[in-house]
Motif scaffolding. Structure first.
Motif, short mmCIF file in Angstrom:
data_model
loop_
_atom_site.label_atom_id
_atom_site.label_comp_id
_atom_site.label_asym_id
_atom_site.label_seq_id
_atom_site.Cartn_x
_atom_site.Cartn_y
_atom_site.Cartn_z
N SER B 6 0.82 -1.22 0.00
CA SER B 6 0.00 0.00 0.00
C SER B 6 0.85 1.27 0.00
O SER B 6 0.33 2.36 -0.19
CB SER B 6 -0.89 0.04 1.25
OG SER B 6 -1.70 -1.09 1.34
N VAL B 7 2.13 1.10 0.24
CA VAL B 7 3.02 2.26 0.39
C VAL B 7 3.57 2.67 -0.98
O VAL B 7 4.05 1.82 -1.72
CB VAL B 7 4.18 1.92 1.35
CG1 VAL B 7 5.14 3.10 1.47
CG2 VAL B 7 3.64 1.51 2.71
N ARG B 35 11.80 0.04 0.78
CA ARG B 35 10.86 -0.99 1.26
C ARG B 35 11.49 -1.84 2.37
O ARG B 35 10.85 -2.12 3.39
CB ARG B 35 10.45 -1.88 0.08
CG ARG B 35 9.37 -2.88 0.41
CD ARG B 35 8.98 -3.69 -0.83
NE ARG B 35 8.15 -4.82 -0.47
CZ ARG B 35 6.84 -4.92 -0.73
NH1 ARG B 35 6.23 -3.94 -1.35
NH2 ARG B 35 6.14 -5.98 -0.36
N GLU B 36 12.74 -2.17 2.21
CA GLU B 36 13.41 -3.01 3.21
C GLU B 36 13.56 -2.26 4.54
O GLU B 36 13.36 -2.84 5.61
CB GLU B 36 14.79 -3.44 2.68
CG GLU B 36 15.49 -4.43 3.60
CD GLU B 36 16.88 -4.83 3.08
OE1 GLU B 36 17.32 -4.28 2.05
OE2 GLU B 36 17.52 -5.68 3.74
N ALA B 37 13.93 -0.98 4.47
CA ALA B 37 14.09 -0.18 5.69
C ALA B 37 12.76 -0.09 6.45
O ALA B 37 12.72 -0.21 7.68
CB ALA B 37 14.60 1.22 5.35
N LEU B 38 11.68 0.11 5.71
CA LEU B 38 10.37 0.22 6.35
C LEU B 38 9.97 -1.13 6.97
O LEU B 38 9.45 -1.18 8.10
CB LEU B 38 9.34 0.70 5.34
CG LEU B 38 7.90 0.88 5.84
CD1 LEU B 38 7.83 1.77 7.07
CD2 LEU B 38 7.01 1.45 4.73
N ALA B 39 10.22 -2.20 6.25
CA ALA B 39 9.91 -3.53 6.79
C ALA B 39 10.70 -3.80 8.07
O ALA B 39 10.15 -4.29 9.06
CB ALA B 39 10.21 -4.60 5.74
N ASP B 78 -2.09 10.08 0.84
CA ASP B 78 -1.56 9.76 -0.48
C ASP B 78 -0.63 8.55 -0.45
O ASP B 78 -0.07 8.19 -1.49
CB ASP B 78 -0.80 10.96 -1.06
CG ASP B 78 -1.72 12.11 -1.39
OD1 ASP B 78 -2.90 11.86 -1.70
OD2 ASP B 78 -1.26 13.27 -1.35
N SER B 79 -0.44 7.98 0.72
CA SER B 79 0.42 6.80 0.91
C SER B 79 1.87 7.06 0.52
O SER B 79 2.59 6.12 0.17
CB SER B 79 -0.11 5.60 0.10
OG SER B 79 -1.45 5.34 0.43
#
Lengths: 133, 133
Positions: B6-7, B35-39, B78-79
């Motif tokens: 969703s991001v 994406r990896e940092a957020l995960a 707005d994601s």
């Protein structure tokens, strides 16, 4: 030296700007500014941004009436993020009719949950129900 | 559906992330996540970013000890912006040794003024006096 020359705009000529409620500290939204938008924000003491979708200056509240009175402008250590302390007229910063754009929270099950109420129907805020961004 | 889908990451695969003190509401810094940092941030409940200058994952505090304990993760309408509510270990988020990266305020004469104190000498925070970013 002009204060605007210290600001590092990105390859698109933009800088992200955080709008934070000057009283409660709630972060209401993040939008983008080009040099002109930042200059106008400082001059008028009202939030003026650059709409990336509409590709034009966006005086926040121009349609909704939800203007932002700017109390303070700060710049970060890398000179590439702006933060505004504001008074949000109408108490609604988000085009969804919520106080803040940050109304989804990641829960313990790995789902985004809507956790903030809609304060006003967007159809009642905008004459045509479109994104203000 | 994975919450990460969703991001909206930008053309560089990045999203700006605001770190806000969960207790005081002070905005401490803005950095970027892939994406990896957020995960990893969600998994470890500690701030993990993508260093654009070093082009690698940056576990905030890995050199300074000033890690960020993450209490909440939110996404905007707005994601395309993340906000973290954090506890900043050591009380210092900025590589200059200040609480917040937003230590310069635009004054009425159109000058950026440093208005926040250095809490700790950066040379004492980092073994080699370099940018942590």
């Amino acid at each position: 030296m002009n204060w605007l020359d210290s600001v590092k705009f990105d390859e698109h000529g933009l800088i992200p700007a955080i709008a934070q409620d000057a009283v409660t500290g709630r972060v209401l939204m993040v939008a983008w500014m080009n040099r002109e938008a930042l200059a106008l924000t400082a001059e008028r003491k009202e939030g003026v941004y650059w709409s990336r979708s509409r590709r034009k200056l966006w005086h926040k509240g121009e349609e909704s009436g939800h203007i932002q009175k700017v109390k303070e402008i700060r710049l970060d250590c890398d000179s590439d993020v702006i933060i505004l302390q504001i008074e949000q007229v109408g108490g609604i910063a988000c085009h969804t009719g919520r106080e803040s754009c940050f109304y989804r929270r990641l829960d313990d099950n790995g789902q985004w949950q809507v956790v903030d109420a809609i304060l006003k129907d967007p159809h009642a805020i905008y004459e045509s129900p479109k994104h203000e961004h």
